[in-house]
Design an enzyme around this catalytic site. Sequence first.
Site, mmCIF file in Angstrom:
data_model
loop_
_atom_site.group_PDB
_atom_site.id
_atom_site.type_symbol
_atom_site.label_atom_id
_atom_site.label_comp_id
_atom_site.label_asym_id
_atom_site.label_seq_id
_atom_site.Cartn_x
_atom_site.Cartn_y
_atom_site.Cartn_z
ATOM 1 N N ASN A 171 -14.559 2.916 1.778
ATOM 2 C CA ASN A 171 -13.092 2.919 1.732
ATOM 3 C C ASN A 171 -12.501 3.849 2.796
ATOM 4 O OD1 ASN A 171 -13.800 5.317 0.536
ATOM 5 N ND2 ASN A 171 -12.283 5.211 -1.102
ATOM 6 N N SER A 201 0.814 -1.217 0.000
ATOM 7 C CA SER A 201 0.000 0.000 0.000
ATOM 8 C C SER A 201 0.851 1.273 0.000
ATOM 9 C CB SER A 201 -0.922 0.015 1.224
ATOM 10 O OG SER A 201 -1.629 1.235 1.261
ATOM 11 N N LEU A 202 0.426 2.229 -0.847
ATOM 12 C CA LEU A 202 1.092 3.530 -0.891
ATOM 13 C C LEU A 202 0.467 4.505 0.099
ATOM 14 C CD1 LEU A 202 1.339 3.951 -4.782
ATOM 15 C CD2 LEU A 202 3.213 3.419 -3.211
ATOM 16 N N ALA A 216 -17.796 -5.448 -12.267
ATOM 17 C CA ALA A 216 -18.974 -5.044 -11.486
ATOM 18 C C ALA A 216 -18.736 -5.354 -10.016
ATOM 19 C CB ALA A 216 -20.226 -5.748 -12.008
ATOM 20 N N GLY A 217 -17.466 -5.342 -9.596
ATOM 21 C CA GLY A 217 -17.125 -5.549 -8.191
ATOM 22 C C GLY A 217 -17.238 -4.242 -7.423
ATOM 23 N N GLY A 218 -16.598 -4.199 -6.258
ATOM 24 C CA GLY A 218 -16.720 -3.031 -5.396
ATOM 25 C C GLY A 218 -16.279 -1.744 -6.062
ATOM 26 N N ALA A 219 -15.165 -1.773 -6.775
ATOM 27 C CA ALA A 219 -14.648 -0.542 -7.375
ATOM 28 C C ALA A 219 -15.540 -0.076 -8.519
ATOM 29 C CB ALA A 219 -13.217 -0.752 -7.857
ATOM 30 N N ASP A 275 -14.352 6.533 -3.815
ATOM 31 C CA ASP A 275 -13.757 6.030 -5.066
ATOM 32 C C ASP A 275 -14.256 6.792 -6.300
ATOM 33 O OD1 ASP A 275 -12.103 4.128 -3.940
ATOM 34 O OD2 ASP A 275 -13.517 2.477 -4.187
ATOM 35 N N THR A 290 -9.118 -1.119 2.220
ATOM 36 C CA THR A 290 -8.973 -1.607 0.847
ATOM 37 C C THR A 290 -9.311 -3.085 0.786
ATOM 38 O OG1 THR A 290 -7.495 -1.604 -1.057
ATOM 39 C CG2 THR A 290 -6.449 -1.940 1.079
ATOM 40 N N LYS A 345 -13.916 -3.798 2.064
ATOM 41 C CA LYS A 345 -14.754 -2.597 1.937
ATOM 42 C C LYS A 345 -16.213 -2.839 2.329
ATOM 43 C CE LYS A 345 -11.941 -0.169 -1.444
ATOM 44 N NZ LYS A 345 -11.939 0.518 -2.751
HETATM 45 P P1 NDP Z 1 -13.542 -6.923 -6.484
HETATM 46 O O1 NDP Z 1 -12.891 -8.171 -6.023
HETATM 47 O O2 NDP Z 1 -14.712 -6.376 -5.739
HETATM 48 O O3 NDP Z 1 -14.049 -7.148 -8.003
HETATM 49 C C1 NDP Z 1 -13.216 -7.730 -8.954
HETATM 50 C C2 NDP Z 1 -13.825 -7.587 -10.344
HETATM 51 O O4 NDP Z 1 -12.858 -8.032 -11.303
HETATM 52 C C3 NDP Z 1 -15.079 -8.431 -10.571
HETATM 53 O O5 NDP Z 1 -15.948 -7.721 -11.419
HETATM 54 C C4 NDP Z 1 -14.515 -9.672 -11.253
HETATM 55 O O6 NDP Z 1 -15.435 -10.346 -12.054
HETATM 56 C C5 NDP Z 1 -13.445 -9.051 -12.127
HETATM 57 N N1 NDP Z 1 -12.388 -9.957 -12.542
HETATM 58 C C6 NDP Z 1 -11.414 -10.512 -11.780
HETATM 59 N N2 NDP Z 1 -10.584 -11.273 -12.533
HETATM 60 C C7 NDP Z 1 -11.052 -11.213 -13.801
HETATM 61 C C8 NDP Z 1 -10.630 -11.782 -15.035
HETATM 62 N N3 NDP Z 1 -9.553 -12.582 -15.123
HETATM 63 N N4 NDP Z 1 -11.337 -11.497 -16.133
HETATM 64 C C9 NDP Z 1 -12.433 -10.689 -16.072
HETATM 65 N N5 NDP Z 1 -12.882 -10.117 -14.930
HETATM 66 C C10 NDP Z 1 -12.198 -10.377 -13.814
HETATM 67 O O7 NDP Z 1 -12.364 -5.855 -6.600
HETATM 68 P P2 NDP Z 1 -12.518 -4.262 -6.599
HETATM 69 O O8 NDP Z 1 -13.683 -3.927 -7.447
HETATM 70 O O9 NDP Z 1 -12.495 -3.738 -5.230
HETATM 71 O O10 NDP Z 1 -11.136 -3.780 -7.270
HETATM 72 C C11 NDP Z 1 -10.943 -3.858 -8.675
HETATM 73 C C12 NDP Z 1 -9.652 -3.155 -9.063
HETATM 74 O O11 NDP Z 1 -9.739 -1.759 -8.828
HETATM 75 C C13 NDP Z 1 -8.415 -3.631 -8.275
HETATM 76 O O12 NDP Z 1 -7.360 -3.758 -9.197
HETATM 77 C C14 NDP Z 1 -8.136 -2.499 -7.329
HETATM 78 O O13 NDP Z 1 -6.768 -2.396 -7.017
HETATM 79 C C15 NDP Z 1 -8.582 -1.308 -8.167
HETATM 80 N N6 NDP Z 1 -8.942 -0.141 -7.327
HETATM 81 C C16 NDP Z 1 -8.230 1.022 -7.475
HETATM 82 C C17 NDP Z 1 -8.544 2.135 -6.733
HETATM 83 C C18 NDP Z 1 -7.767 3.397 -6.902
HETATM 84 O O14 NDP Z 1 -7.901 4.292 -6.063
HETATM 85 N N7 NDP Z 1 -6.984 3.562 -7.948
HETATM 86 C C19 NDP Z 1 -9.641 2.119 -5.748
HETATM 87 C C20 NDP Z 1 -10.356 0.854 -5.709
HETATM 88 C C21 NDP Z 1 -9.999 -0.227 -6.454
HETATM 89 P P3 NDP Z 1 -16.381 -11.535 -11.444
HETATM 90 O O15 NDP Z 1 -17.526 -10.846 -10.776
HETATM 91 O O16 NDP Z 1 -16.754 -12.318 -12.627
HETATM 92 O O17 NDP Z 1 -15.517 -12.298 -10.469
#
Ligand code: NDP
Length: 276
Positions: A88, A16-17, A130-133, A104, A63, A67
């Site tokens: 966050n 983490s930064l 469609a995850g948390g971010a 975010d 993070t 979250k």
């Molecule tokens: P989550 O674990 O909540 O969601 C992960 C997402 O990635 C899901 O939609 C998942 O799909 C998809 N995924 C994972 N692997 C693959 C793959 N091989 N192919 C296709 N889809 C994939 O994580 P977050 O949403 O919290 O974080 C996502 C990214 O955003 C991370 O890299 C994180 O570091 C970055 N981030 C950056 C921030 C910033 O300030 N710059 C702030 C927050 C996040 P499925 O539902 O099918 O599993």
Amino acid sequence: MQPAQFAVFGHPISHSLSPQIHRAFAQQFGIELDYRAIDAAPDDFAAAVHRFFGDGGRGANVTLPHKAAAFALANRHSEAATRVGSANVLTRLADGGLAAHNTDGDGLVRDLTERHDVDLRGHTALLLGAGGAARGVAWNLLDAGVDTLTIVNRSPNAADELADAIGDPARAHTRYWEDLADIGSYDLIVNATSAGVLGAALQLPFSLIGARALCYDLSYGAAAGSFLAWAQAAGARYAFDGLGMLLETAADAFELWHGQRPDTESVYQLLRRQAA
Ligand code: NDP
């Protein structure tokens, strides 16, 4: 007097930064703070948070993968945290309770519009993930004026849930990951998947790149490399990683805790020089 205590919780967290960023912000105002990275496994997260705030902690960044759990622990929730369903930032309230925030989406839009000088109005946007971010940024992209938001996730149910939660089918809708080659081109492509941090490369068709395409990966550093290389090879006009978003979200947390808005650009340039 002890400096005020802050922390970032994650698992893993050694990369983490946030400690460096918050210390650099604090220096700008001559604020003394104790900012630590706390590695908490999911089963230990709630106890670790209660211990931290019980021992006098003032605020925490949160993070992956905590979250949603952070949101559930809080007694009060900002509007953004409520619509996203995750937090966050946690802040200790005067009555000892916790307030949850989600910065975010504001961070992404501020990075795009202020640092990179992009006017998002009228853009067709593709949101990968469609995850948390992805949930964290979807509403803000619409609020910033993108014309349409197409959400595509490997697991279609999560994309459908996000589109349903937004509830604006004329602007926000879903398509299938398998159909990426057939869904046309976009002005803005946001990679909100964690594929990069997991070391997986997305197989994306060049046909997604529109004439004025801007590609943005929420991850940064090596994790963003594959997506940004794809964007450049496909002829995207701009390709940015999420370092600026990270700085802007950190600045939001800093302002919540200290009541002062830090200069993010100097810290952004410092981190860019370090990465180079
Ligand atoms: P989550 O674990 O909540 O969601 C992960 C997402 O990635 C899901 O939609 C998942 O799909 C998809 N995924 C994972 N692997 C693959 C793959 N091989 N192919 C296709 N889809 C994939 O994580 P977050 O949403 O919290 O974080 C996502 C990214 O955003 C991370 O890299 C994180 O570091 C970055 N981030 C950056 C921030 C910033 O300030 N710059 C702030 C927050 C996040 P499925 O539902 O099918 O599993």
